[in-house]
Design an enzyme around this catalytic site. Structure first.
Site, short mmCIF file in Angstrom:
data_model
loop_
_atom_site.label_atom_id
_atom_site.label_comp_id
_atom_site.label_asym_id
_atom_site.label_seq_id
_atom_site.Cartn_x
_atom_site.Cartn_y
_atom_site.Cartn_z
N GLU A 44 -0.29 -45.28 -47.82
CA GLU A 44 -1.38 -45.53 -46.87
C GLU A 44 -1.04 -44.65 -45.68
O GLU A 44 0.00 -44.82 -45.05
CB GLU A 44 -1.39 -47.03 -46.52
CG GLU A 44 -2.61 -47.45 -45.73
CD GLU A 44 -2.38 -47.39 -44.25
OE1 GLU A 44 -2.46 -46.28 -43.67
OE2 GLU A 44 -2.12 -48.44 -43.64
N GLY A 64 3.51 -39.41 -46.29
CA GLY A 64 2.94 -40.00 -47.50
C GLY A 64 2.63 -38.95 -48.55
O GLY A 64 2.91 -39.14 -49.74
N CYS A 103 -3.03 -48.18 -37.81
CA CYS A 103 -3.71 -47.26 -38.73
C CYS A 103 -5.21 -47.52 -38.76
O CYS A 103 -5.97 -46.72 -39.28
CB CYS A 103 -3.13 -47.37 -40.13
SG CYS A 103 -2.92 -49.06 -40.67
#
Lengths: 494, 494
Positions: free
Chosen positions: A230, A211, A267
């Site tokens: 994210e 990311g 996550c």
């Protein structure tokens, strides 16, 4: 194995996506919503074939994949509904005041799409955060064409879902280029997509390394673009004295399940549990250990994730003053994640930043604090998170406002007496959080407000009614709630 | 001259700002609003002394400064009102569904402030976009302490306004550190402020070079932060055939005034005028030239801006196939900007990117197109803008949808038959636009929605009513419009 898409294919796709954008952005919300609902139907039609392929590629069990597909279909329909409602356009209208000096013009603000959005499929959600997942649905709702880079770990699953989207696009008379499916195991493919001048935004769910790289590429462009990544989280859980005193064993059971759910590959997996080092915590740890020991090892998503888990777990356990508390007792085969609980002192946790890093898998570390002051120090030290959780009685909360305030500053979702795993798809959901949980805490990747990532405001000044888009017209044909001269109303403007 | 703040002062200020944040974020909206209104009153109390100092530092005429101060006071009061209304918190509530499998928890989303915000004063708006300007007001409304770096070109003015804020802070019992005023002519001061770990967002209005540098610093941090930089714009104006045929002379007069308003020192100054090369355009240019020639040169804000104007104008005029059409005839003294109109062909404009760059001052270039096709090519070539303007009849608009759509994609505010100068402070205003106009087209720096730059959503999951913040409580004590189970309502939840 699929071959990486070529640079020429990417160039053609981006050009087509741009041409599609110029048409798609003008389509009525109803038509965008219809397209999204058709995608949902086409995914449903893929039937067991899709589940079989996904099971093979991801090692995820059938029930989980069926649930995830149902969730993906629900998401598409629910984003379609929200898209159609038009509420996300946040209409603001101030009518003219001609006798002011200087005269105040009529100004009306709506939302317009940014342009083609590149979406990176997530390895841990082959449906819900991948090809036709939340980012794709939000982008379509916003009025943006989508270019998906398939996750190489479930490329065939992605192909099948892509075929459903293509079918839906054709049946809904969508412009060519509304959706493109790209393969790219090599890094340059992602880089080329993010850096292409016609790409206007990026959606990503995955690792911090991945990311952050996309975010940097997005910002290094001649024309920087928003990259919403994210990047996961350790989702700390704070056990407060009153609550743990009354409930240690049932909390332990609840958390053993949450830590090992889906082999810990969420996550929102709780990776840090913080408690006061006393008899109650001892009972909690005993009960947690007992549960963890009998967890059956299960295969992880793919060899890369398994390798990562083994390595990161080993690194964490090898740190000074980190003790292994419980390990699942059944021998794990290759690729299977072994549930593990470690423990350390608050002092050690605070001084060793590595212990805050995510160990993606069924792993959690218990941080023992001498007292509430030390627990506050741990909270203050915590990085940005998707979620923080308090296990606490009302009195615990009232008596520990300093801790509560510290955690409010750290997370996007603040849970009381629950587990962080399980992310509802609804408007009130914030699936985001301060860096490093995401690259921009002001947005969410779950829920209708996720559309905002891919839109921007546009004000029309002094346009006659006949030339305005529907949502801004005097007679309010879409029957939206609009803020007119600072008052929220559905009334027409006269 | 003020000495640059030292590194130690900056460190202390940021620590104090953080401590203030922990208190200020909890204050009721009414109290934040009260503080902002007190600032407005204190600025008013500075009386003519403030105007005199600002006149000396900025060369701006008294009437303009009085207007700008009135606007600044209006802004503070209007952001205070919007802050108090709570509408910007976008409350979303989904109540629990306990008989679902798994049970759906109660989730309630509000907005929380990001943390200390660093604001850079703008040179061209010593009041409205500086020390107590829009960025500062938005940050205070959001719940964020503010650290202002004074613009060195009006440091004394900034000092005076800062003293008003400090006075208001003391009178409103605000925490120490709620506002800090920093001087820094040297680059390192800005860099230290943006890169300080306790800085959580940045607001800037100024040049592309300055804004882009802050944006890059913000992204290069270990923890990247949002930097909203409004970096100006050339605000292209498109003269459509029907409109110009009927109205060439009055449009020319209107634009001569807009181009030279405030010696052209506005970010919404119209720097490019695009028309079809025919007799009507000829009449327009004749009339525009006649107006420009009689403009009295006036002093620019400071020597740096004057030097920049002289150089950039010279560079633009020295480009191939660029003709000087009209120059103000009265001899300009040192520091005075001479109004200038240039012209070139669409082909030349398209092939020479330099001609799109902002010449900050009373300068505009007329781009002559062979036909509408060439005008569309010019539009397609244009970079992101704060505003685009169409001078057009309704029939012009209807017959040129391709042009209209191209311009919709380029700007934050789309004006029909008006001038871009003059930015209303109201909720419907979008003062933002695609890069390079700003660093993030999804936000505005004018109007109540500017608060969003400095807030992020926070969801509470499964909290009992008594422990929720007021805006999320069942009985809706703040009487807000809230989206409850997908319906907008002011009703209490039962």
């Amino acid at each position: 194995m699929f071959q990486d898409s070529s640079a020429e294919t990417i160039e053609t796709s981006m050009q087509e996506a741009w041409q599609a954008f110029l048409i798609y952005r003008k389509l009525p919300l109803k038509q965008r919503a219809g397209f999204m609902r058709t995608i949902a139907k086409e995914i449903e039609k893929l039937g067991h074939g899709l589940i079989r392929v996904a099971m093979h590629e991801t090692n995820l069990p059938e029930a989980r994949l069926r649930n995830e597909r149902a969730r993906t279909i629900f998401q598409l329909n629910s984003y379609a509904e929200f898209c159609e409602s038009g509420q996300w356009m946040d209409i603001r209208i101030d009518t003219a005041i001609l006798d002011k000096t200087p005269p105040k013009p009529d100004i009306r603000k709506t939302m317009v799409p940014l342009g083609p959005v590149v979406v990176f499929g997530a390895s841990n959600f082959p449906f819900a955060y991948s090809t036709a997942g939340g980012d794709t649905a939000c982008a379509f709702a916003a009025g943006c064409p989508v270019i998906v880079k398939a996750h190489p770990a479930h490329a065939q699953t992605s192909e099948m879902v892509a075929s459903a989207i293509h079918k839906a696009a054709a049946d809904s008379y969508m412009p060519k280029g509304i959706f493109t499916h790209v393969h790219g195991a090599a890094v340059w493919v992602g880089e080329a997509l993010v850096k292409h001048p016609l790409t206007k935004a990026v959606g990503f769910t995955g690792s911090f390394t991945g990311g952050k790289q996309l975010f940097d590429w997005g910002n290094q462009r001649a024309e920087p673009i928003p990259v919403f990544a994210e990047m996961g989280s350790v989702n700390p859980v704070f056990l407060l004295p009153g609550k743990i005193k009354s409930d240690a064993v049932s909390i332990a059971k609840q958390y053993a399940a949450s830590i090992t759910l889906g082999v810990g590959q969420f996550c929102t997996n709780p990776g840090i549990i913080v408690g006061i080092d006393n008899e109650d915590l001892h009972i909690f740890m005993e009960a947690l250990s007992a549960e963890i020991k009998i967890i059956t090892p299960a295969p992880m998503l793919h060899a890369g994730i398994y390798k990562n888990y083994v390595e990161k777990r080993a690194t964490a356990l090898s740190q000074n003053e980190v003790t292994e508390i419980a390990v699942a007792e059944q021998q794990a085969s290759f690729n299977e994640g072994t549930a593990t609980i470690a423990a350390t002192s608050a002092g050690n946790f605070i001084s060793n930043h590595l212990l805050q890093q995510e160990v993606f898998g069924p792993y959690s570390i218990v941080v023992r604090c001498a007292d509430m002051n030390e627990m506050i120090q741990v909270a203050d030290q915590i990085e940005g998170q998707l979620t923080c959780t308090l296990m606490a009685t009302e009195m615990d909360v009232e008596q520990n406002s300093r801790l509560v305030e510290s955690l409010q500053n750290k997370c996007g979702r603040f849970i009381l007496n629950g587990v962080p795993t399980g992310v509802e798809v609804c408007l009130s959901m914030q699936h985001g959080g301060p860096f490093p949980a995401t690259t921009d805490s002001r947005f969410t990747s779950v829920g209708g407000d996720g559309i905002r990532r891919f839109t921007r405001p546009l004000s029309y000044q002094n346009w006659p009614d006949a030339l305005l888009p529907d949502e801004l017209r005097n007679d309010n044909p879409l029957q939206l709630w609009r803020t007119v001269n600072n008052e929220l109303t559905k009334d027409a403007i006269i």
